[in-house]
Design a protein around this motif. Structure first.
Motif, PDB file in Angstrom:
ATOM      1  N   GLY A   9      12.688   3.554 -54.659  1.00 22.31           N
ATOM      2  CA  GLY A   9      11.393   3.673 -53.986  1.00 22.31           C
ATOM      3  C   GLY A   9      11.373   2.688 -52.828  1.00 22.31           C
ATOM      4  O   GLY A   9      12.341   1.974 -52.603  1.00 22.31           O
ATOM      5  N   PHE A  10      10.280   2.653 -52.080  1.00 19.01           N
ATOM      6  CA  PHE A  10      10.222   1.673 -50.990  1.00 19.01           C
ATOM      7  C   PHE A  10       8.802   1.165 -50.816  1.00 19.01           C
ATOM      8  O   PHE A  10       7.851   1.759 -51.296  1.00 19.01           O
ATOM      9  N   ASP A  11       8.713   0.003 -50.138  1.00 11.75           N
ATOM     10  CA  ASP A  11       7.400  -0.634 -49.961  1.00 11.75           C
ATOM     11  C   ASP A  11       6.844  -0.279 -48.593  1.00 11.75           C
ATOM     12  O   ASP A  11       7.594  -0.183 -47.628  1.00 11.75           O
ATOM     13  N   ILE A  46       3.210   7.958 -40.775  1.00 10.57           N
ATOM     14  CA  ILE A  46       3.963   8.290 -41.989  1.00 10.57           C
ATOM     15  C   ILE A  46       5.205   9.125 -41.707  1.00 10.57           C
ATOM     16  O   ILE A  46       6.288   8.821 -42.194  1.00 10.57           O
ATOM     17  N   ARG A  47       5.063  10.168 -40.903  1.00 11.19           N
ATOM     18  CA  ARG A  47       6.175  11.123 -40.794  1.00 11.19           C
ATOM     19  C   ARG A  47       7.235  10.754 -39.766  1.00 11.19           C
ATOM     20  O   ARG A  47       8.376  11.142 -39.911  1.00 11.19           O
ATOM     21  N   THR A  48       6.863  10.035 -38.705  1.00 14.49           N
ATOM     22  CA  THR A  48       7.881   9.758 -37.680  1.00 14.49           C
ATOM     23  C   THR A  48       8.215   8.276 -37.531  1.00 14.49           C
ATOM     24  O   THR A  48       9.348   7.928 -37.246  1.00 14.49           O
ATOM     25  N   HIS A  49       7.240   7.372 -37.744  1.00  8.71           N
ATOM     26  CA  HIS A  49       7.503   5.970 -37.403  1.00  8.71           C
ATOM     27  C   HIS A  49       7.427   4.987 -38.570  1.00  8.71           C
ATOM     28  O   HIS A  49       7.496   3.786 -38.353  1.00  8.71           O
ATOM     29  N   LEU A  50       7.300   5.477 -39.796  1.00 10.20           N
ATOM     30  CA  LEU A  50       7.143   4.561 -40.924  1.00 10.20           C
ATOM     31  C   LEU A  50       8.352   3.624 -41.053  1.00 10.20           C
ATOM     32  O   LEU A  50       8.214   2.413 -41.177  1.00 10.20           O
ATOM     33  N   GLN A  51       9.552   4.196 -40.989  1.00 10.32           N
ATOM     34  CA  GLN A  51      10.763   3.395 -41.109  1.00 10.32           C
ATOM     35  C   GLN A  51      10.892   2.424 -39.922  1.00 10.32           C
ATOM     36  O   GLN A  51      11.288   1.276 -40.085  1.00 10.32           O
ATOM     37  N   ASP A  52      10.508   2.905 -38.737  1.00  9.59           N
ATOM     38  CA  ASP A  52      10.594   2.063 -37.547  1.00  9.59           C
ATOM     39  C   ASP A  52       9.606   0.888 -37.633  1.00  9.59           C
ATOM     40  O   ASP A  52       9.922  -0.228 -37.235  1.00  9.59           O
ATOM     41  N   LEU A  53       8.410   1.151 -38.173  1.00 12.20           N
ATOM     42  CA  LEU A  53       7.418   0.083 -38.357  1.00 12.20           C
ATOM     43  C   LEU A  53       8.013  -1.018 -39.237  1.00 12.20           C
ATOM     44  O   LEU A  53       7.862  -2.208 -38.960  1.00 12.20           O
ATOM     45  N   LYS A  54       8.721  -0.598 -40.291  1.00 12.55           N
ATOM     46  CA  LYS A  54       9.336  -1.566 -41.201  1.00 12.55           C
ATOM     47  C   LYS A  54      10.459  -2.335 -40.502  1.00 12.55           C
ATOM     48  O   LYS A  54      10.602  -3.537 -40.664  1.00 12.55           O
TER      49      LYS A  54
END
Length: 350
Positions: free
Chosen positions: A59-61, A305-313
């Motif tokens: 899972g991820f935070d 959520i769909r495009t930038h969630l990973q980038d935000l992290k």
């Protein structure tokens, strides 16, 4: 009598020139069941699948902070974003409770599961922000909280016997709610964003956008963008973090057209043309939250959520946290912050 040796010499010369035909090596049989077109295939693309499986297991935070005056619909919007009761209302928040005298910070954790993927979502609420008569420096507790999370992560990271997976409580995204006045930004909005855009990813959002006409909304968005630019405030996604041309094109479109997202939140469902939709009922009709003609909620959700969630992290980890870490180690003479004493010294320096 001399002819024999001469011939043999010639033969030797010939055999040097014309090598004897060698036997062809035996061609191994093709392995059964492997398509000829797949020979030479290595399987690098399975790495993505391996990573996906691993992520799904652990899972991820994702930690999202909401900031803005009371009554702008922060809780409702977060509930709408994740389609479940994830804001403070679900933690027994009473309408009768008085507005806090100072900014309080409440973090509520949830586990959301969708399609086999687990997300540990933490919503960090800031009740009391901007609700007093004197709001001077009311962003300070928020900045302190954000830095405390970086500190916590840094302490875990520099431990000799550190955990395999450090719990991540760092704030990945801060939704800043702007009041839909149609005028300009308040000094408080500018002060907050000026101070905090350096330590966290700020996404400005115009709340309760259904209180403005379409023309007012467009004008207000342009005015907000202009004011942020004039005051040198960089919101997420920052221009210097665009990695390539594709990123730049996509993010420029968001920066110049969508930001700040004018949104309407609702956790109530209504029947419209035989379909159940999230919306707000008014005397003249239903405002559909997920309909782009009505508001930009769908754009915000897709963006976060769909495009930038990973980038935000990643920006949080590689830019904001790194900046904090470098400053912290530099202040400490390059030593990791281990003792209580250094922590007290650091706090007195802040």
């Amino acid at each position: 009598p001399h002819s024999g040796p001469v011939e043999s010499k010639n033969e030797a010369a010939m055999s040097e020139l014309v090598p004897e035909p060698r036997q062809k090596p035996v061609v191994p049989m093709k392995p059964m069941g492997i398509n000829a077109s797949l020979l030479g295939y290595i399987g690098i693309d399975t790495i993505i699948e391996q990573m996906r499986k691993k992520t799904m297991k652990t899972g991820f935070d994702f930690n999202i902070m909401v900031v803005g005056q009371s009554g702008l619909g922060k809780s409702t919007l977060v509930n709408t974003l994740f389609k479940s009761q994830v804001s403070r209302k679900s933690s027994g928040w009473n309408r009768e409770e008085k507005i806090p005298k100072t900014v309080e910070i409440k973090a509520i954790g949830h586990v959301i599961e969708e399609g086999g993927v687990k997300m540990k979502l933490t919503v960090i609420d800031t009740p009391g922000f901007g609700d007093q008569i004197n709001n001077e420096n009311c962003w300070e507790p928020i900045e302190k909280y954000i830095n405390e999370q970086y500190e916590k992560f840094l302490k875990e990271e520099v431990n000799i016997a550190r955990k395999k997976r450090i719990p991540d409580t760092r704030v990945h995204c801060c939704l800043y709610f702007i009041s839909p006045t149609g005028h300009s930004l308040r000094p408080l909005d500018l002060e907050f964003m000026k101070h905090l855009s350096k330590v966290v990813n700020i996404i400005p959002v115009i709340a309760k956008a259904d209180t403005m006409t379409l023309e007012e909304k467009t004008e207000f968005k342009q005015r907000v963008r202009k004011e942020l630019e004039v005051n040198g405030i960089e919101f997420y996604p920052q221009k210097e973090f665009d990695e390539d041309l594709e990123d730049k094109t996509e993010n420029d479109k968001i920066r110049q057209e969508s930001m700040p997202f004018a949104v309407v939140g609702s956790d109530k469902e209504y029947q419209v043309n035989g379909k159940r939709v999230l919306g707000r009922k008014t005397p003249w009709g239903i405002i559909e939250v997920e309909n782009l003609n009505h508001c930009e909620f769908a754009l915000l959700r897709d963006f976060v959520i769909r495009t930038h969630l990973q980038d935000l992290k990643e920006v949080t980890h590689n830019i904001h946290y790194e900046t904090y870490r470098a400053k912290r180690l530099n202040d400490n003479g390059g030593l990791p912050p281990m003792t209580v004493e250094t922590e007290e010294n650091h706090e007195s320096n802040l």
